[in-house]
Design a protein around this motif. Sequence first.
Motif, PDB file in Angstrom:
ATOM      1  N   LEU A 135       0.849  -1.178   0.000  1.00 31.18           N
ATOM      2  CA  LEU A 135       0.000   0.000   0.000  1.00 31.18           C
ATOM      3  C   LEU A 135       0.893   1.239   0.000  1.00 31.18           C
ATOM      4  CD1 LEU A 135      -3.154   0.388   0.181  1.00 31.18           C
ATOM      5  CD2 LEU A 135      -2.781   0.974   2.584  1.00 31.18           C
ATOM      6  N   PHE A 136       0.821   2.015  -1.080  1.00 36.71           N
ATOM      7  CA  PHE A 136       1.648   3.208  -1.248  1.00 36.71           C
ATOM      8  C   PHE A 136       0.787   4.415  -0.856  1.00 36.71           C
ATOM      9  CE2 PHE A 136       2.860  -0.132  -4.170  1.00 36.71           C
ATOM     10  CZ  PHE A 136       4.228  -0.241  -3.965  1.00 36.71           C
ATOM     11  N   THR A 137       1.060   4.979   0.332  1.00 34.77           N
ATOM     12  CA  THR A 137       0.103   5.905   0.945  1.00 34.77           C
ATOM     13  C   THR A 137       0.461   7.380   0.823  1.00 34.77           C
ATOM     14  OG1 THR A 137       1.241   5.671   3.087  1.00 34.77           O
ATOM     15  CG2 THR A 137      -0.637   4.196   2.652  1.00 34.77           C
ATOM     16  N   GLY A 138       1.559   7.733   0.149  1.00 31.34           N
ATOM     17  CA  GLY A 138       1.908   9.147   0.053  1.00 31.34           C
ATOM     18  C   GLY A 138       1.982   9.775   1.431  1.00 31.34           C
ATOM     19  N   ASP A 139       1.246  10.870   1.649  1.00 27.68           N
ATOM     20  CA  ASP A 139       1.195  11.512   2.964  1.00 27.68           C
ATOM     21  C   ASP A 139      -0.114  11.230   3.691  1.00 27.68           C
ATOM     22  OD1 ASP A 139       3.693  12.571   2.677  1.00 27.68           O
ATOM     23  OD2 ASP A 139       3.060  14.645   2.413  1.00 27.68           O
ATOM     24  N   HIS A 140      -0.922  10.324   3.153  1.00 32.06           N
ATOM     25  CA  HIS A 140      -2.201  10.012   3.802  1.00 32.06           C
ATOM     26  C   HIS A 140      -1.975   9.329   5.147  1.00 32.06           C
ATOM     27  CE1 HIS A 140      -6.314   8.998   4.468  1.00 32.06           C
ATOM     28  NE2 HIS A 140      -6.152   7.716   4.247  1.00 32.06           N
ATOM     29  N   VAL A 141      -1.140   8.322   5.166  1.00 33.92           N
ATOM     30  CA  VAL A 141      -0.785   7.621   6.407  1.00 33.92           C
ATOM     31  C   VAL A 141       0.730   7.518   6.473  1.00 33.92           C
ATOM     32  CG1 VAL A 141      -0.910   5.449   7.683  1.00 33.92           C
ATOM     33  CG2 VAL A 141      -2.935   6.300   6.507  1.00 33.92           C
ATOM     34  N   LEU A 142       1.307   8.133   7.504  1.00 31.99           N
ATOM     35  CA  LEU A 142       2.743   8.089   7.762  1.00 31.99           C
ATOM     36  C   LEU A 142       2.968   7.392   9.094  1.00 31.99           C
ATOM     37  CD1 LEU A 142       3.570  11.779   6.755  1.00 31.99           C
ATOM     38  CD2 LEU A 142       3.935   9.726   5.361  1.00 31.99           C
ATOM     39  N   PRO A 143       4.127   6.758   9.287  1.00 30.43           N
ATOM     40  CA  PRO A 143       4.310   5.947  10.495  1.00 30.43           C
ATOM     41  C   PRO A 143       4.408   6.721  11.798  1.00 30.43           C
ATOM     42  CG  PRO A 143       6.335   6.043   9.219  1.00 30.43           C
ATOM     43  CD  PRO A 143       5.272   6.656   8.369  1.00 30.43           C
ATOM     44  N   THR A 144       4.909   7.961  11.768  1.00 33.03           N
ATOM     45  CA  THR A 144       5.065   8.726  13.007  1.00 33.03           C
ATOM     46  C   THR A 144       4.503  10.141  12.920  1.00 33.03           C
ATOM     47  OG1 THR A 144       7.277   9.526  12.392  1.00 33.03           O
ATOM     48  CG2 THR A 144       7.168   7.445  13.610  1.00 33.03           C
ATOM     49  N   ILE A 145       4.380  10.689  11.735  1.00 34.15           N
ATOM     50  CA  ILE A 145       3.958  12.079  11.562  1.00 34.15           C
ATOM     51  C   ILE A 145       2.441  12.156  11.398  1.00 34.15           C
ATOM     52  CG2 ILE A 145       4.122  14.088  10.034  1.00 34.15           C
ATOM     53  CD1 ILE A 145       6.921  13.055   9.226  1.00 34.15           C
ATOM     54  N   PHE A 146       1.838  13.190  11.995  1.00 32.80           N
ATOM     55  CA  PHE A 146       0.430  13.479  11.771  1.00 32.80           C
ATOM     56  C   PHE A 146       0.346  14.497  10.632  1.00 32.80           C
ATOM     57  CE2 PHE A 146       0.610  12.193  16.240  1.00 32.80           C
ATOM     58  CZ  PHE A 146      -0.365  11.200  16.260  1.00 32.80           C
ATOM     59  N   SER A 147      -0.063  14.051   9.465  1.00 35.81           N
ATOM     60  CA  SER A 147      -0.113  14.923   8.299  1.00 35.81           C
ATOM     61  C   SER A 147      -1.131  16.041   8.496  1.00 35.81           C
ATOM     62  CB  SER A 147      -0.492  14.127   7.052  1.00 35.81           C
ATOM     63  OG  SER A 147       0.473  13.142   6.778  1.00 35.81           O
ATOM     64  N   GLY A 148      -0.802  17.219   7.985  1.00 35.83           N
ATOM     65  CA  GLY A 148      -1.754  18.313   7.998  1.00 35.83           C
ATOM     66  C   GLY A 148      -2.901  18.033   7.047  1.00 35.83           C
ATOM     67  N   LEU A 149      -4.019  18.705   7.268  1.00 30.91           N
ATOM     68  CA  LEU A 149      -5.197  18.501   6.433  1.00 30.91           C
ATOM     69  C   LEU A 149      -5.513  19.761   5.638  1.00 30.91           C
ATOM     70  CD1 LEU A 149      -7.566  16.583   8.904  1.00 30.91           C
ATOM     71  CD2 LEU A 149      -5.774  15.684   7.411  1.00 30.91           C
ATOM     72  N   GLY A 150      -6.167  19.549   4.497  1.00 30.28           N
ATOM     73  CA  GLY A 150      -6.612  20.673   3.683  1.00 30.28           C
ATOM     74  C   GLY A 150      -5.495  21.484   3.072  1.00 30.28           C
ATOM     75  N   LEU A 151      -4.368  20.829   2.771  1.00 32.95           N
ATOM     76  CA  LEU A 151      -3.195  21.550   2.272  1.00 32.95           C
ATOM     77  C   LEU A 151      -3.128  21.544   0.744  1.00 32.95           C
ATOM     78  CD1 LEU A 151      -0.562  20.331   4.896  1.00 32.95           C
ATOM     79  CD2 LEU A 151      -2.047  22.343   4.968  1.00 32.95           C
ATOM     80  N   GLY A 152      -4.268  21.723   0.130  1.00 31.90           N
ATOM     81  CA  GLY A 152      -4.337  21.790  -1.323  1.00 31.90           C
ATOM     82  C   GLY A 152      -5.319  22.869  -1.717  1.00 31.90           C
ATOM     83  N   ALA A 153      -6.028  22.646  -2.797  1.00 34.62           N
ATOM     84  CA  ALA A 153      -7.014  23.628  -3.241  1.00 34.62           C
ATOM     85  C   ALA A 153      -8.233  23.603  -2.328  1.00 34.62           C
ATOM     86  CB  ALA A 153      -7.430  23.330  -4.680  1.00 34.62           C
ATOM     87  N   ARG A 154      -8.972  24.696  -2.336  1.00 37.87           N
ATOM     88  CA  ARG A 154     -10.202  24.745  -1.573  1.00 37.87           C
ATOM     89  C   ARG A 154     -11.191  23.720  -2.097  1.00 37.87           C
ATOM     90  NH1 ARG A 154     -11.945  31.008  -0.382  1.00 37.87           N
ATOM     91  NH2 ARG A 154     -10.367  31.450   1.218  1.00 37.87           N
ATOM     92  N   THR A 155     -12.010  23.198  -1.195  1.00 38.83           N
ATOM     93  CA  THR A 155     -12.992  22.193  -1.579  1.00 38.83           C
ATOM     94  C   THR A 155     -14.249  22.378  -0.755  1.00 38.83           C
ATOM     95  OG1 THR A 155     -13.467  19.815  -1.557  1.00 38.83           O
ATOM     96  CG2 THR A 155     -11.887  20.605   0.046  1.00 38.83           C
ATOM     97  N   ALA A 156     -15.376  21.991  -1.316  1.00 40.92           N
ATOM     98  CA  ALA A 156     -16.632  22.084  -0.576  1.00 40.92           C
ATOM     99  C   ALA A 156     -16.703  21.019   0.510  1.00 40.92           C
ATOM    100  CB  ALA A 156     -17.809  21.931  -1.540  1.00 40.92           C
ATOM    101  N   GLU A 157     -15.923  19.951   0.369  1.00 45.65           N
ATOM    102  CA  GLU A 157     -15.936  18.879   1.354  1.00 45.65           C
ATOM    103  C   GLU A 157     -15.046  19.254   2.524  1.00 45.65           C
ATOM    104  OE1 GLU A 157     -15.565  14.012   1.456  1.00 45.65           O
ATOM    105  OE2 GLU A 157     -14.414  15.110  -0.026  1.00 45.65           O
ATOM    106  N   ASN A 158     -15.538  19.038   3.727  1.00 42.76           N
ATOM    107  CA  ASN A 158     -14.760  19.314   4.928  1.00 42.76           C
ATOM    108  C   ASN A 158     -13.559  18.370   4.982  1.00 42.76           C
ATOM    109  OD1 ASN A 158     -13.862  19.207   7.731  1.00 42.76           O
ATOM    110  ND2 ASN A 158     -15.737  20.306   8.247  1.00 42.76           N
TER     111      ASN A 158
END
Length: 329
Positions: free
Chosen positions: A205-228
């Motif tokens: 499973l190649f997860t990019g920054d979605h799931v990292l072993p120790t780091i809590f990835s930031g959220l919403g770090l792209g374009a604006r979206t209507a989805e929370n």
Amino acid sequence: MITSSSESQAAAFREGRTPPTEQLDADTVVIAVPTGDPGNSFTLCSVLFGTDGRAIVVDPGTDTPEGREHLLRELRDVGVTTLTGIVVTHLHPDHLGLAGVLREELAAPVLMHRLEDEAAGSTPPGPAELAAALDAWGVPADDTTVRPWSEGAAAPAGHLGDTRADRTLEDGDLLALPGRTIRVIHTPGHTTGHLTLRDEDRGYLFTGDHVLPTIFSGLGLGARTAENPVTAYLSSLERIRVHDGDQVIPGHGFRFTGLAERCDELAAHHLRRADEVRSVLADDPEADVWTIASRIGWSAGWDALTGLLRVSALTQTAWHRARLLQLAD
């Protein structure tokens, strides 16, 4: 239990250095590409070979002179002569940066989720939009921690990504790689069009920054979206935690097993913040975002958050507040 599958990667991650290239099996290689960032020293770039000898590269990493030289050398050393595609999990430069270089060097198409490609061509919010958000959040007019940003003190970049896709991907798509079944899973949250790849036959499973072993990835770090983004991220964690038996190859850190436990940890981290917001709203149902954020136990402390860090804190608080109010309806 979360267990490292690569001691060399785990040790290098702890020590802030770049680990050696690793061969997972005869057709799968992981190359650590240096980023030039002491706080995030390498990106894990995966190379997936098909039975025809061609390969797909996932997340080629940051475009620095060192990173470029390292990746091209390692690709030659592991026998890459022809690429069928360069897949980017999301548009951040430590994942997307070298995609354009590989496209030029090896005449390979760049692939990313449709929403991420759209974001790469969009313009981030400017000072006027930030000013409107600060007003809506109840930020005091005489504030000096974030108000200067809404007056043009820090101009944003003109776009979010440097490279556009040659082909876009959608949830459920299969990558064209003979002899392997690589499925695209849309996992929004970190960014709107973030994707995860699953090798269904080998259990990778190649997860990019979605799931990292120790780091809590930031959220919403792209374009604006209507989805929370909080809602999207929690849903995305549920989508992939069912693959608990897979080996996870993240974008940073080290390969590991124990996916379900890590997904639960990540969800709990965000739900704790939601509980803090809920507690403030229980005492003051009309509390605005500024009031709520100022009463939350931020790791660095509220008073230490200025500029981008405070904007991020306010944004996260707004998402949690909106989510809780929606759930209460």
